[in-house]
Structure formats: C-alpha cells, structure tokens
Design a protein around this motif. Structure first.
Motif, PDB file in Angstrom:
ATOM      1  N   SER A 167      10.334   9.209   1.838  1.00 39.95           N
ATOM      2  CA  SER A 167      10.313   9.837   3.161  1.00 39.95           C
ATOM      3  C   SER A 167       8.948  10.446   3.469  1.00 39.95           C
ATOM      4  CB  SER A 167      11.421  10.878   3.280  1.00 39.95           C
ATOM      5  OG  SER A 167      11.123  12.012   2.505  1.00 39.95           O
ATOM      6  N   HIS A 168       8.235  10.919   2.433  1.00 37.54           N
ATOM      7  CA  HIS A 168       6.887  11.462   2.646  1.00 37.54           C
ATOM      8  C   HIS A 168       5.908  10.365   3.078  1.00 37.54           C
ATOM      9  CE1 HIS A 168       7.511  15.526   1.295  1.00 37.54           C
ATOM     10  NE2 HIS A 168       8.017  15.122   0.145  1.00 37.54           N
ATOM     11  N   VAL A 169       6.087   9.170   2.563  1.00 38.50           N
ATOM     12  CA  VAL A 169       5.148   8.082   2.820  1.00 38.50           C
ATOM     13  C   VAL A 169       5.517   7.296   4.080  1.00 38.50           C
ATOM     14  CG1 VAL A 169       4.248   5.900   1.894  1.00 38.50           C
ATOM     15  CG2 VAL A 169       4.450   7.888   0.404  1.00 38.50           C
ATOM     16  N   LEU A 170       6.806   7.130   4.346  1.00 37.09           N
ATOM     17  CA  LEU A 170       7.234   6.227   5.417  1.00 37.09           C
ATOM     18  C   LEU A 170       7.195   6.809   6.818  1.00 37.09           C
ATOM     19  CD1 LEU A 170      10.200   4.079   4.125  1.00 37.09           C
ATOM     20  CD2 LEU A 170       7.855   3.418   4.551  1.00 37.09           C
ATOM     21  N   ASP A 171       7.274   8.089   6.981  1.00 36.20           N
ATOM     22  CA  ASP A 171       7.300   8.684   8.325  1.00 36.20           C
ATOM     23  C   ASP A 171       8.414   8.116   9.194  1.00 36.20           C
ATOM     24  OD1 ASP A 171       5.045  10.223   7.694  1.00 36.20           O
ATOM     25  OD2 ASP A 171       3.685   8.683   8.430  1.00 36.20           O
ATOM     26  N   GLY A 172       9.584   7.941   8.620  1.00 35.42           N
ATOM     27  CA  GLY A 172      10.728   7.476   9.387  1.00 35.42           C
ATOM     28  C   GLY A 172      10.879   5.966   9.479  1.00 35.42           C
ATOM     29  N   ASP A 173       9.844   5.214   9.124  1.00 34.07           N
ATOM     30  CA  ASP A 173       9.958   3.750   9.123  1.00 34.07           C
ATOM     31  C   ASP A 173      10.920   3.329   8.025  1.00 34.07           C
ATOM     32  OD1 ASP A 173       8.055   3.616  11.099  1.00 34.07           O
ATOM     33  OD2 ASP A 173       6.409   3.165   9.732  1.00 34.07           O
ATOM     34  N   ASN A 174      11.485   2.154   8.188  1.00 35.86           N
ATOM     35  CA  ASN A 174      12.333   1.595   7.135  1.00 35.86           C
ATOM     36  C   ASN A 174      11.907   0.152   6.934  1.00 35.86           C
ATOM     37  OD1 ASN A 174      14.269   1.140   5.249  1.00 35.86           O
ATOM     38  ND2 ASN A 174      16.001   1.284   6.646  1.00 35.86           N
ATOM     39  N   ASP A 175      11.630  -0.207   5.688  1.00 36.04           N
ATOM     40  CA  ASP A 175      11.181  -1.558   5.398  1.00 36.04           C
ATOM     41  C   ASP A 175      11.819  -2.004   4.094  1.00 36.04           C
ATOM     42  OD1 ASP A 175       8.959  -3.703   6.106  1.00 36.04           O
ATOM     43  OD2 ASP A 175       8.938  -3.402   3.936  1.00 36.04           O
ATOM     44  N   SER A 176      12.561  -3.085   4.132  1.00 37.08           N
ATOM     45  CA  SER A 176      13.302  -3.518   2.946  1.00 37.08           C
ATOM     46  C   SER A 176      12.377  -4.007   1.835  1.00 37.08           C
ATOM     47  CB  SER A 176      14.317  -4.602   3.311  1.00 37.08           C
ATOM     48  OG  SER A 176      13.652  -5.740   3.825  1.00 37.08           O
ATOM     49  N   PHE A 177      11.260  -4.663   2.163  1.00 36.18           N
ATOM     50  CA  PHE A 177      10.327  -5.119   1.139  1.00 36.18           C
ATOM     51  C   PHE A 177       9.708  -3.918   0.418  1.00 36.18           C
ATOM     52  CE2 PHE A 177       6.001  -6.596  -0.114  1.00 36.18           C
ATOM     53  CZ  PHE A 177       6.389  -7.523  -1.064  1.00 36.18           C
TER      54      PHE A 177
ATOM     55  N   LEU B 127      10.226  -2.895  -3.539  1.00 30.72           N
ATOM     56  CA  LEU B 127       9.103  -2.670  -4.447  1.00 30.72           C
ATOM     57  C   LEU B 127       9.221  -1.329  -5.168  1.00 30.72           C
ATOM     58  CD1 LEU B 127       6.036  -3.895  -2.337  1.00 30.72           C
ATOM     59  CD2 LEU B 127       6.993  -4.999  -4.362  1.00 30.72           C
ATOM     60  N   VAL B 128       9.493  -0.275  -4.418  1.00 33.24           N
ATOM     61  CA  VAL B 128       9.556   1.066  -5.009  1.00 33.24           C
ATOM     62  C   VAL B 128      10.741   1.185  -5.962  1.00 33.24           C
ATOM     63  CG1 VAL B 128       9.886   3.525  -4.518  1.00 33.24           C
ATOM     64  CG2 VAL B 128       8.355   2.159  -3.088  1.00 33.24           C
ATOM     65  N   ARG B 129      11.910   0.824  -5.482  1.00 39.65           N
ATOM     66  CA  ARG B 129      13.107   0.964  -6.329  1.00 39.65           C
ATOM     67  C   ARG B 129      13.053   0.021  -7.537  1.00 39.65           C
ATOM     68  NH1 ARG B 129      16.635   4.368  -4.132  1.00 39.65           N
ATOM     69  NH2 ARG B 129      16.577   4.694  -1.879  1.00 39.65           N
ATOM     70  N   GLY B 130      12.625  -1.203  -7.310  1.00 34.47           N
ATOM     71  CA  GLY B 130      12.567  -2.165  -8.395  1.00 34.47           C
ATOM     72  C   GLY B 130      11.573  -1.770  -9.469  1.00 34.47           C
ATOM     73  N   THR B 131      10.386  -1.340  -9.060  1.00 32.54           N
ATOM     74  CA  THR B 131       9.380  -0.912 -10.040  1.00 32.54           C
ATOM     75  C   THR B 131       9.887   0.280 -10.826  1.00 32.54           C
ATOM     76  OG1 THR B 131       7.605  -1.721  -8.594  1.00 32.54           O
ATOM     77  CG2 THR B 131       6.981  -0.181 -10.335  1.00 32.54           C
ATOM     78  N   THR B 132      10.527   1.202 -10.157  1.00 34.18           N
ATOM     79  CA  THR B 132      11.060   2.390 -10.830  1.00 34.18           C
ATOM     80  C   THR B 132      12.185   2.018 -11.792  1.00 34.18           C
ATOM     81  OG1 THR B 132      10.503   3.690  -8.869  1.00 34.18           O
ATOM     82  CG2 THR B 132      12.035   4.684 -10.420  1.00 34.18           C
ATOM     83  N   GLU B 133      13.091   1.165 -11.342  1.00 32.52           N
ATOM     84  CA  GLU B 133      14.237   0.778 -12.185  1.00 32.52           C
ATOM     85  C   GLU B 133      13.825  -0.075 -13.386  1.00 32.52           C
ATOM     86  OE1 GLU B 133      16.786  -1.167  -9.371  1.00 32.52           O
ATOM     87  OE2 GLU B 133      17.244   0.710  -8.331  1.00 32.52           O
ATOM     88  N   GLN B 134      12.800  -0.885 -13.229  1.00 28.90           N
ATOM     89  CA  GLN B 134      12.365  -1.791 -14.302  1.00 28.90           C
ATOM     90  C   GLN B 134      11.152  -1.254 -15.066  1.00 28.90           C
ATOM     91  OE1 GLN B 134      14.156  -4.334 -15.110  1.00 28.90           O
ATOM     92  NE2 GLN B 134      15.500  -4.286 -13.339  1.00 28.90           N
ATOM     93  N   LEU B 135      10.839   0.026 -14.900  1.00 27.55           N
ATOM     94  CA  LEU B 135       9.618   0.603 -15.453  1.00 27.55           C
ATOM     95  C   LEU B 135       9.472   0.398 -16.959  1.00 27.55           C
ATOM     96  CD1 LEU B 135       7.074   2.069 -14.588  1.00 27.55           C
ATOM     97  CD2 LEU B 135       8.247   4.226 -15.030  1.00 27.55           C
TER      98      LEU B 135
ATOM     99  N   GLU C 104       0.833  -1.202   0.000  1.00 29.92           N
ATOM    100  CA  GLU C 104       0.000   0.000   0.000  1.00 29.92           C
ATOM    101  C   GLU C 104       0.870   1.256   0.000  1.00 29.92           C
ATOM    102  OE1 GLU C 104      -3.063   1.893   3.163  1.00 29.92           O
ATOM    103  OE2 GLU C 104      -3.578  -0.137   2.483  1.00 29.92           O
ATOM    104  N   LYS C 105       1.885   1.266   0.829  1.00 26.00           N
ATOM    105  CA  LYS C 105       2.784   2.420   0.887  1.00 26.00           C
ATOM    106  C   LYS C 105       3.607   2.539  -0.403  1.00 26.00           C
ATOM    107  CE  LYS C 105       3.083   2.839   5.885  1.00 26.00           C
ATOM    108  NZ  LYS C 105       2.512   4.158   6.034  1.00 26.00           N
ATOM    109  N   ALA C 106       3.993   1.409  -0.985  1.00 30.83           N
ATOM    110  CA  ALA C 106       4.719   1.442  -2.254  1.00 30.83           C
ATOM    111  C   ALA C 106       3.832   2.023  -3.349  1.00 30.83           C
ATOM    112  CB  ALA C 106       5.191   0.036  -2.637  1.00 30.83           C
ATOM    113  N   LEU C 107       2.563   1.635  -3.367  1.00 31.95           N
ATOM    114  CA  LEU C 107       1.621   2.193  -4.338  1.00 31.95           C
ATOM    115  C   LEU C 107       1.518   3.709  -4.171  1.00 31.95           C
ATOM    116  CD1 LEU C 107      -0.637   1.862  -6.498  1.00 31.95           C
ATOM    117  CD2 LEU C 107      -2.226   1.612  -4.577  1.00 31.95           C
ATOM    118  N   GLN C 108       1.392   4.160  -2.951  1.00 33.58           N
ATOM    119  CA  GLN C 108       1.297   5.599  -2.688  1.00 33.58           C
ATOM    120  C   GLN C 108       2.560   6.326  -3.148  1.00 33.58           C
ATOM    121  OE1 GLN C 108       0.547   5.277   1.510  1.00 33.58           O
ATOM    122  NE2 GLN C 108      -1.667   5.453   1.244  1.00 33.58           N
ATOM    123  N   THR C 109       3.708   5.725  -2.913  1.00 35.26           N
ATOM    124  CA  THR C 109       4.974   6.335  -3.309  1.00 35.26           C
ATOM    125  C   THR C 109       5.093   6.395  -4.823  1.00 35.26           C
ATOM    126  OG1 THR C 109       6.004   5.488  -1.293  1.00 35.26           O
ATOM    127  CG2 THR C 109       7.483   6.212  -3.057  1.00 35.26           C
ATOM    128  N   LEU C 110       4.797   5.291  -5.499  1.00 31.83           N
ATOM    129  CA  LEU C 110       4.895   5.251  -6.959  1.00 31.83           C
ATOM    130  C   LEU C 110       3.901   6.209  -7.601  1.00 31.83           C
ATOM    131  CD1 LEU C 110       5.298   1.395  -7.333  1.00 31.83           C
ATOM    132  CD2 LEU C 110       7.070   3.127  -7.801  1.00 31.83           C
TER     133      LEU C 110
END
Length: 129
Positions: free
Chosen positions: A29-39, A43-51, A8-14
């Motif tokens: 950083s706008h979506v995570l509020d300081g949380d860090n999650d590798s999954f 998702l965000v970096r991979g979708t962006t890199e493989q767009l 859900e957060k990845a969708l919001q970021t993308l």
C-alpha cells in the motif's frame, strides 16, 4: 501498469520489506498509492513466499560472495529476477535479465548491473540447455 513499472515497484516493496517490520499488505500500500496490478502483486507475494528456495538457488550461483554480504539492492534485484526465472516463466529469460540490469542501473551503483548480469547469466545458460 506496464511490466517495467510493476518490476520497479515490486523491487521497492521487497526492499522495504527487508528493512522494516511491515506486512506485505502495508508495504504494497505504501508503494502502490491505491493502484492494483496483478503482475506486481504476483512478483511481491511470489518472491516473498519462495524466498528460501530462491536464496538457496542464489547461493549456488554466487562465486566468492555470500548472500548476506551482497548490497541490499543487488540482493533484492537478484531475488526478484530469480523468482521470475524459476517460478513464472511467462517472460523470456533475456527480458527478465535485461529488466534486472535496468533496475540496477536505476537503483544501484555503476558495478551493480555487471554483477547482477554475471549471476543471472548462469541461470540463462541453464534454461537454454
């Protein structure tokens, strides 16, 4: 963070990245509020890199639609799910599909989930053969 929340957060970021000039780091950083999650980050970096590859794949599955004509939420959900289906393969395709449909029910309209289900089902047929 559970995977559903990460998706859900990845969708919001993308979605945010498509509509702004933000960098990936700023959008995250706008979506995570300081949380860090590798999954989530994968998702965000991979979708962006493989767009480009994801979009080419989607173009072959869309019938009577162009990628540009799709509503942004459906396009973003499809890109996220296709990234998971093609590049991650750590969740069963049915799980990825169900998660994408749930995202559409939350963020899209009443037709979104049926449309996304129809497109993604073409991927699950391929992966099961």
């Amino acid at each position: 963070m559970k995977r559903r929340e990460a998706r859900e957060k990845a969708l919001q970021t993308l979605f945010q990245l498509e509509n702004t000039e933000l960098t990936i780091e700023e959008a995250m950083s706008h979506v995570l509020d300081g949380d860090n999650d590798s999954f989530y980050e994968k998702l965000v970096r991979g979708t962006t890199e493989q767009l480009a590859q994801i979009d080419e794949s989607l173009k072959t599955k869309l019938e009577n639609w162009s990628l540009d004509r799709l509503p942004k939420i459906e396009r973003t959900v499809l890109r996220l799910a296709v990234y998971e289906l093609l590049f991650m393969q750590d969740a069963p395709s049915k799980v990825v599909m169900n998660e994408a449909i749930e995202l559409c029910k939350t963020f899209g309209d009443e037709k979104s989930s049926k449309f996304v289900n129809g497109v993604l089902s073409k991927y699950t047929v391929e992966t099961s053969n």
